[in-house]
Design a protein around this motif. Structure first.
Motif, short mmCIF file in Angstrom:
data_model
loop_
_atom_site.label_atom_id
_atom_site.label_comp_id
_atom_site.label_asym_id
_atom_site.label_seq_id
_atom_site.Cartn_x
_atom_site.Cartn_y
_atom_site.Cartn_z
N TYR A 60 0.83 -1.21 0.00
CA TYR A 60 0.00 0.00 0.00
C TYR A 60 0.86 1.26 0.00
CZ TYR A 60 -4.55 -2.19 0.37
OH TYR A 60 -5.70 -2.88 0.10
N ALA A 61 2.07 1.18 0.56
CA ALA A 61 2.98 2.33 0.47
C ALA A 61 3.34 2.59 -0.99
CB ALA A 61 4.23 2.06 1.30
N TRP A 62 3.57 1.52 -1.75
CA TRP A 62 3.86 1.69 -3.17
C TRP A 62 2.63 2.18 -3.93
CZ3 TRP A 62 7.94 2.17 -6.14
CH2 TRP A 62 9.18 1.76 -5.64
N ARG A 63 1.46 1.82 -3.47
CA ARG A 63 0.25 2.34 -4.11
C ARG A 63 0.18 3.86 -3.99
NH1 ARG A 63 -4.76 0.61 -5.83
NH2 ARG A 63 -6.46 2.11 -5.54
N LEU A 64 0.56 4.38 -2.82
CA LEU A 64 0.59 5.83 -2.63
C LEU A 64 1.69 6.47 -3.48
CD1 LEU A 64 0.08 6.04 1.24
CD2 LEU A 64 -1.63 6.42 -0.56
N ILE A 65 2.83 5.79 -3.58
CA ILE A 65 3.94 6.34 -4.37
C ILE A 65 3.58 6.41 -5.85
CG2 ILE A 65 6.31 5.91 -5.12
CD1 ILE A 65 6.82 4.67 -2.37
N GLN A 109 -1.60 8.66 -9.13
CA GLN A 109 -1.55 9.88 -9.93
C GLN A 109 -1.40 11.09 -9.02
OE1 GLN A 109 -4.93 10.37 -12.46
NE2 GLN A 109 -4.09 12.15 -13.52
N GLY A 110 -0.36 11.87 -9.25
CA GLY A 110 -0.05 12.99 -8.39
C GLY A 110 0.66 12.58 -7.11
N GLY A 111 1.13 11.33 -7.07
CA GLY A 111 1.82 10.83 -5.90
C GLY A 111 3.28 11.23 -5.87
N LEU A 112 4.03 10.55 -5.01
CA LEU A 112 5.43 10.91 -4.81
C LEU A 112 6.25 10.76 -6.08
CD1 LEU A 112 7.75 11.69 -2.92
CD2 LEU A 112 7.99 9.26 -2.33
N LEU A 113 6.03 9.68 -6.84
CA LEU A 113 6.82 9.46 -8.04
C LEU A 113 6.53 10.52 -9.09
CD1 LEU A 113 8.92 7.55 -9.20
CD2 LEU A 113 7.08 6.18 -10.18
N ASP A 114 5.27 10.90 -9.24
CA ASP A 114 4.95 11.99 -10.18
C ASP A 114 5.56 13.30 -9.73
OD1 ASP A 114 3.57 10.39 -11.90
OD2 ASP A 114 1.58 10.92 -11.16
N TRP A 115 5.59 13.52 -8.43
CA TRP A 115 6.17 14.77 -7.90
C TRP A 115 7.67 14.82 -8.15
CZ3 TRP A 115 9.55 15.63 -3.66
CH2 TRP A 115 9.68 16.97 -3.29
N VAL A 116 8.36 13.67 -8.05
CA VAL A 116 9.80 13.64 -8.28
C VAL A 116 10.12 13.77 -9.76
CG1 VAL A 116 11.87 12.18 -8.09
CG2 VAL A 116 10.25 12.31 -6.19
N LEU A 118 7.44 -3.54 -10.83
CA LEU A 118 8.25 -2.69 -9.95
C LEU A 118 8.06 -3.07 -8.49
CD1 LEU A 118 10.13 -0.24 -9.70
CD2 LEU A 118 8.08 1.21 -9.62
N VAL A 119 6.81 -3.25 -8.08
CA VAL A 119 6.53 -3.56 -6.68
C VAL A 119 7.03 -4.96 -6.32
CG1 VAL A 119 4.69 -3.93 -5.00
CG2 VAL A 119 4.59 -1.99 -6.55
N ILE A 152 8.38 14.02 -16.95
CA ILE A 152 8.07 12.58 -17.03
C ILE A 152 7.01 12.27 -15.99
CG2 ILE A 152 9.00 10.24 -16.92
CD1 ILE A 152 11.75 11.42 -17.48
N LYS A 153 6.09 11.40 -16.35
CA LYS A 153 5.07 10.94 -15.43
C LYS A 153 5.38 9.51 -14.98
CE LYS A 153 1.20 13.74 -17.08
NZ LYS A 153 -0.21 13.70 -17.59
N GLY A 154 4.90 9.17 -13.80
CA GLY A 154 5.09 7.82 -13.30
C GLY A 154 4.26 6.82 -14.08
N PRO A 155 4.53 5.53 -13.91
CA PRO A 155 3.81 4.51 -14.67
C PRO A 155 2.36 4.34 -14.26
CG PRO A 155 5.24 3.47 -13.05
CD PRO A 155 5.54 4.94 -13.01
N GLY A 156 1.99 4.85 -13.06
CA GLY A 156 0.64 4.63 -12.58
C GLY A 156 0.41 3.17 -12.22
#
Length: 294
Positions: free
Chosen positions: A139-144, A147-154, A172-173, A160-164
């Motif tokens: 669930y931590a990876w779900r938050l990362i 959309q608009g999560g930590l990976l998108d922010w980084v 990845l998980v 670049i956008k995260g894979p969603g």
């Protein structure tokens, strides 16, 4: 005294007999766990395989013990099941390959570069993620990955956008979850690699790449194969991470889970697929000598 003396003598004679027969002693020690393995594990697999030949009443969804091979026929003739099985194997192989690529430099540092005082601390650090709950990590990876999560922010400043959620997120998980199971065998293999072999290769004029291909890789290949047994089998049978971050992705574990209450014989037939794949994988890995490294 007269009652305890014969009993003590019998115990001493039995202990002496076991001492003179080490194989008999080993057999007695292993009898209980082997009996548990046969009854609990192999017995359950046998029941799983036999129940796959039953059928389900389409009206009541009750299991009908009529022997037929319709469920296995459906596995080979239904495109969805074939695609899901191939996708599951592909995900397991991709996770295994990523774990090898990530684990080797980490294990090389912990085994060959880090000081002896720091090595135990680094091994503990590698094991630390295993102490956390599986669901907490997923669930931590779900938050990362949201959309608009930590990976998108980084990655946002880079355009670049995260894979969603989806197949990429699942790989990845699963790579993150099972990476320690690959690092530890490679670490053990590199730690046992004699320094004299590396020195001899350097003295003979071999460069780093040639030393890795001709000396290091053949020596640690059984360790890599041993780690792949864990990463491949755990990824092949996983279904929780797929439900959390997989989006619409379906793997064989999800199909089995969804059919348990609806069509138990079909779920049992589907459950034999990863068992057969893992057995074939173990037979292939056995040729590398990896099973002795487990």
């Amino acid at each position: 005294m007269t009652d305890t003396a014969p009993a003590a003598g019998s115990v001493r004679r039995l202990a002496g007999a076991l001492y003179r027969r080490p194989r008999l002693q080993l057999s007695l020690l292993l009898s209980a766990p082997l009996a548990w393995l046969v009854l609990a594990y192999l017995g359950s697999l046998t029941v799983l395989f036999l129940s796959a030949f039953w059928t389900t009443d389409s009206f009541t969804s009750n299991v009908v013990k009529i022997w037929n091979a319709d469920n296995f026929t459906a596995l080979f003739t239904t495109d969805v099941y074939r695609q899901v099985a191939l996708r599951s194997v592909g995900v397991a192989l991709a996770v295994t390959a990523l774990c090898v690529l990530i684990a080797f430099p980490i294990a090389f540092y912990t085994a060959r570069i880090a000081s002896p005082r720091r090595r135990p601390l680094l091994v503990v650090a590698i094991l630390t993620p295993l102490w956390a709950s599986y669901l907490v990590k997923a669930y931590a990876w779900r938050l990362i990955l949201a959309q608009g999560g930590l990976l998108d922010w980084v990655l946002g400043p880079l355009g670049i956008k995260g894979p969603g959620y989806g197949l990429t997120a699942t790989i990845l998980v699963l790579t993150y979850l099972w990476l320690p199971y690959m690092i530890l065998p490679i670490h053990a293999g590199l730690e046992q690699l004699p320094v004299s072999l590396l020195d001899a290769s350097a003295d003979l004029g071999a460069r780093t790449g040639r030393t890795f291909r001709s000396v290091v890789l053949p020596m640690i290949l059984p360790s890599v194969a041993a780690g792949s047994v864990f990463t491949f089998s755990l990824s092949l049978g996983d279904y929780i991470a797929v439900q959390i971050v997989g989006g619409k992705t379906q793997l064989i574990g999800n199909i089995i889970y969804s059919n348990i209450t609806l069509d138990l014989p079909l779920a049992a037939a589907l459950g034999t697929v990863p068992v057969v794949i893992i057995v074939l994988y173990l037979l292939a890995v056995r040729r590398t000598g990896a099973l002795s490294s487990l």
